[in-house]
Every structure is written in C-alpha cells, then in structure tokens.
Scaffold this motif. Sequence first.
Motif, PDB file in Angstrom:
ATOM      1  N   LEU A 120       0.860  -1.175   0.000  1.00 51.69           N
ATOM      2  CA  LEU A 120       0.000   0.000   0.000  1.00 51.69           C
ATOM      3  C   LEU A 120       0.898   1.227   0.000  1.00 51.69           C
ATOM      4  O   LEU A 120       1.808   1.332   0.824  1.00 51.69           O
ATOM      5  N   MET A 121       0.651   2.138  -0.922  1.00 52.49           N
ATOM      6  CA  MET A 121       1.478   3.339  -1.006  1.00 52.49           C
ATOM      7  C   MET A 121       0.623   4.524  -1.421  1.00 52.49           C
ATOM      8  O   MET A 121      -0.472   4.348  -1.974  1.00 52.49           O
ATOM      9  N   GLY A 122       1.120   5.718  -1.114  1.00 48.10           N
ATOM     10  CA  GLY A 122       0.408   6.917  -1.522  1.00 48.10           C
ATOM     11  C   GLY A 122       0.325   7.012  -3.035  1.00 48.10           C
ATOM     12  O   GLY A 122       1.243   6.623  -3.745  1.00 48.10           O
ATOM     13  N   GLU A 123      -0.798   7.533  -3.515  1.00 49.64           N
ATOM     14  CA  GLU A 123      -0.976   7.604  -4.968  1.00 49.64           C
ATOM     15  C   GLU A 123      -0.058   8.633  -5.613  1.00 49.64           C
ATOM     16  O   GLU A 123       0.203   8.571  -6.800  1.00 49.64           O
ATOM     17  N   ARG A 124       0.433   9.591  -4.818  1.00 50.95           N
ATOM     18  CA  ARG A 124       1.294  10.635  -5.379  1.00 50.95           C
ATOM     19  C   ARG A 124       2.070  11.308  -4.268  1.00 50.95           C
ATOM     20  O   ARG A 124       1.809  11.064  -3.095  1.00 50.95           O
ATOM     21  N   THR A 125       3.014  12.157  -4.652  1.00 50.05           N
ATOM     22  CA  THR A 125       3.727  12.964  -3.660  1.00 50.05           C
ATOM     23  C   THR A 125       3.090  14.347  -3.611  1.00 50.05           C
ATOM     24  O   THR A 125       2.694  14.889  -4.640  1.00 50.05           O
ATOM     25  N   ALA A 126       3.007  14.885  -2.424  1.00 51.09           N
ATOM     26  CA  ALA A 126       2.359  16.192  -2.252  1.00 51.09           C
ATOM     27  C   ALA A 126       3.186  17.317  -2.862  1.00 51.09           C
ATOM     28  O   ALA A 126       2.642  18.337  -3.274  1.00 51.09           O
ATOM     29  N   GLU A 127       4.509  17.156  -2.931  1.00 50.24           N
ATOM     30  CA  GLU A 127       5.362  18.246  -3.413  1.00 50.24           C
ATOM     31  C   GLU A 127       5.301  18.434  -4.927  1.00 50.24           C
ATOM     32  O   GLU A 127       5.166  19.547  -5.411  1.00 50.24           O
ATOM     33  N   ALA A 146      -3.859  -1.498  -8.497  1.00 52.87           N
ATOM     34  CA  ALA A 146      -5.034  -0.626  -8.495  1.00 52.87           C
ATOM     35  C   ALA A 146      -4.568   0.747  -8.035  1.00 52.87           C
ATOM     36  O   ALA A 146      -3.758   0.860  -7.111  1.00 52.87           O
ATOM     37  N   THR A 147      -5.083   1.786  -8.666  1.00 58.43           N
ATOM     38  CA  THR A 147      -4.681   3.157  -8.336  1.00 58.43           C
ATOM     39  C   THR A 147      -5.868   3.937  -7.782  1.00 58.43           C
ATOM     40  O   THR A 147      -7.022   3.544  -7.949  1.00 58.43           O
ATOM     41  N   PHE A 148      -5.568   5.054  -7.105  1.00 60.57           N
ATOM     42  CA  PHE A 148      -6.579   5.985  -6.616  1.00 60.57           C
ATOM     43  C   PHE A 148      -7.632   5.298  -5.741  1.00 60.57           C
ATOM     44  O   PHE A 148      -8.824   5.565  -5.860  1.00 60.57           O
ATOM     45  N   ALA A 149      -7.186   4.402  -4.854  1.00 59.30           N
ATOM     46  CA  ALA A 149      -8.119   3.624  -4.030  1.00 59.30           C
ATOM     47  C   ALA A 149      -8.863   4.517  -3.043  1.00 59.30           C
ATOM     48  O   ALA A 149      -8.272   5.347  -2.360  1.00 59.30           O
ATOM     49  N   SER A 150     -10.198   4.329  -2.978  1.00 58.62           N
ATOM     50  CA  SER A 150     -11.018   5.025  -1.999  1.00 58.62           C
ATOM     51  C   SER A 150     -11.640   4.048  -1.002  1.00 58.62           C
ATOM     52  O   SER A 150     -12.215   4.467  -0.002  1.00 58.62           O
ATOM     53  N   GLN A 151     -11.519   2.738  -1.265  1.00 57.84           N
ATOM     54  CA  GLN A 151     -11.948   1.704  -0.321  1.00 57.84           C
ATOM     55  C   GLN A 151     -11.205   0.420  -0.652  1.00 57.84           C
ATOM     56  O   GLN A 151     -11.054   0.066  -1.824  1.00 57.84           O
ATOM     57  N   ARG A 160     -10.566  -6.434  -2.818  1.00 58.00           N
ATOM     58  CA  ARG A 160     -11.543  -5.648  -3.577  1.00 58.00           C
ATOM     59  C   ARG A 160     -11.212  -4.179  -3.359  1.00 58.00           C
ATOM     60  O   ARG A 160     -11.077  -3.721  -2.220  1.00 58.00           O
ATOM     61  N   VAL A 161     -11.087  -3.453  -4.460  1.00 61.22           N
ATOM     62  CA  VAL A 161     -10.689  -2.046  -4.403  1.00 61.22           C
ATOM     63  C   VAL A 161     -11.718  -1.198  -5.131  1.00 61.22           C
ATOM     64  O   VAL A 161     -12.044  -1.465  -6.292  1.00 61.22           O
ATOM     65  N   PRO A 177      -0.373 -11.412  -4.322  1.00 57.02           N
ATOM     66  CA  PRO A 177       0.013 -10.065  -3.907  1.00 57.02           C
ATOM     67  C   PRO A 177      -0.280  -9.018  -4.981  1.00 57.02           C
ATOM     68  O   PRO A 177      -0.335  -9.331  -6.164  1.00 57.02           O
ATOM     69  N   SER A 178      -0.442  -7.784  -4.557  1.00 54.62           N
ATOM     70  CA  SER A 178      -0.704  -6.698  -5.496  1.00 54.62           C
ATOM     71  C   SER A 178      -0.224  -5.375  -4.905  1.00 54.62           C
ATOM     72  O   SER A 178       0.121  -5.285  -3.729  1.00 54.62           O
ATOM     73  N   VAL A 179      -0.204  -4.362  -5.768  1.00 54.53           N
ATOM     74  CA  VAL A 179       0.206  -3.003  -5.392  1.00 54.53           C
ATOM     75  C   VAL A 179      -1.026  -2.113  -5.486  1.00 54.53           C
ATOM     76  O   VAL A 179      -1.718  -2.116  -6.507  1.00 54.53           O
ATOM     77  N   ILE A 180      -1.292  -1.352  -4.419  1.00 51.85           N
ATOM     78  CA  ILE A 180      -2.428  -0.441  -4.417  1.00 51.85           C
ATOM     79  C   ILE A 180      -1.940   0.947  -4.004  1.00 51.85           C
ATOM     80  O   ILE A 180      -1.260   1.090  -2.993  1.00 51.85           O
ATOM     81  N   THR A 181      -2.298   1.947  -4.816  1.00 56.11           N
ATOM     82  CA  THR A 181      -1.965   3.319  -4.448  1.00 56.11           C
ATOM     83  C   THR A 181      -3.216   3.968  -3.855  1.00 56.11           C
ATOM     84  O   THR A 181      -4.316   3.797  -4.372  1.00 56.11           O
ATOM     85  N   CYS A 182      -3.025   4.694  -2.757  1.00 56.27           N
ATOM     86  CA  CYS A 182      -4.128   5.172  -1.926  1.00 56.27           C
ATOM     87  C   CYS A 182      -4.363   6.664  -2.088  1.00 56.27           C
ATOM     88  O   CYS A 182      -3.426   7.457  -2.039  1.00 56.27           O
TER      89      CYS A 182
END
Length: 198
Positions: A120-127, A146-151, A160-161, A177-182
């Motif tokens: 699980l990782m952030g979908e982007r950097t704030a900077e 899966a990107t831009f996860a809201s659930q 389930r994303v 296993p999978s990669v999800i950006t939050c």
Amino acid sequence: MTETKWSMKILVPIRSVLDFDQKIQISPDGSLDDSDLRYDINPFDAVALEEALQIRESFGQGEVVCAAIGSDELEIQLRTALAMGADRALLASTNSKVDHWISAVALQKIVEAELPGLILMGERTAEDDSDMTGAFLAALLDWPQATFASQITVLGDEVRVSREIDSGIETIRLPLPSVITCGLRLNKPRYASFRGQM
C-alpha cells in the motif's frame, strides 16, 4: 471475515515532504533559510499506512513494515510511522538524488527480501504531484495494481478495491500479492501517540 491464506505482511513505502504548516524564513542575502524547515510523512503515504494498520487490526494478526529510500534524515518519518503503529521500519540509505524509478528499483529489492502479501502506497507525492513510483514498482514485480483507491477490502487471496475514476467509482478485484496506491479519501490517518514517540 474470510480467512486469508496470504502472508499478512503489508509493505508501506514512506516519503518525506516539506511540512507546509510552517513559516518560511529568508536569509539576509535573500535566499531561503532552510536550516529550521520541518519535514513530515507524505500525506498520501500516511493514508496508506493508516489503511495497512486498519487491515492488520481487522484480522487481529499480521505485520506492517514501512520502508524509505533516501538520506538518513528519513529516520524521523520512519520513527513517526512506528509511533503510529507500524511493526518495523527499513531505511535504504543513500545521499544520491532518488527519483521515482530509483525508488521503485530499491523497493523491488526490499519486496524480494520481505515477501509482503500487499503493498500500500500513496498515490502521489504532495510536493510534485507525481504518481509514477507505484506503476513502476508493479511493472517491475509483475504484480496487479489498483490506483486511486477510496476503499480496500481484503477477501481471502484477493482484494476488492473501489477506485476513483473520471466517471465515478469503479470496483475491481485483484489477486494477491498486489500493489495499491491510496487516495486521500480512503481514511483519516491517526496521530502518532506520545507514548509511541517516546
């Protein structure tokens, strides 16, 4: 809750960003005085960490491992992650500039050593509002993403994303296993406890 067969180890990459809630000082020569600038966990990564902690708590087992790639100063953000509830923190220390590709390559090596069931990782950097690290890492690992996860809901050997897209919300299932950006709407991160910080 469905019994899970995966390792229940969740890897959460952490990045450091400037704490925007502070006064900027200018040196007498007109340049930016960065001697007292504070840095914090990237807010998108804090959301990913909170989600990992909630998943661990819902199953009553598992391990949340945070990882950072960069200078030794990232130890401050990793200690904050531990105070929030992460079980372990890893720092791949380098004084070189770390871009999204280098981060993904370093994270691939960490994944090969740690064998998490979910990233699980952030979908982007704030900077810089960039969102490439997750895609690079998923491609290097040949894992579904899966990107831009809201659930996020872990269901046995899959997840389930619900993800935000231009036309609304799309719900997909991925094998683990999978990669999800939050995304920021996923949850509200907890504060690091005073006891945990001590």
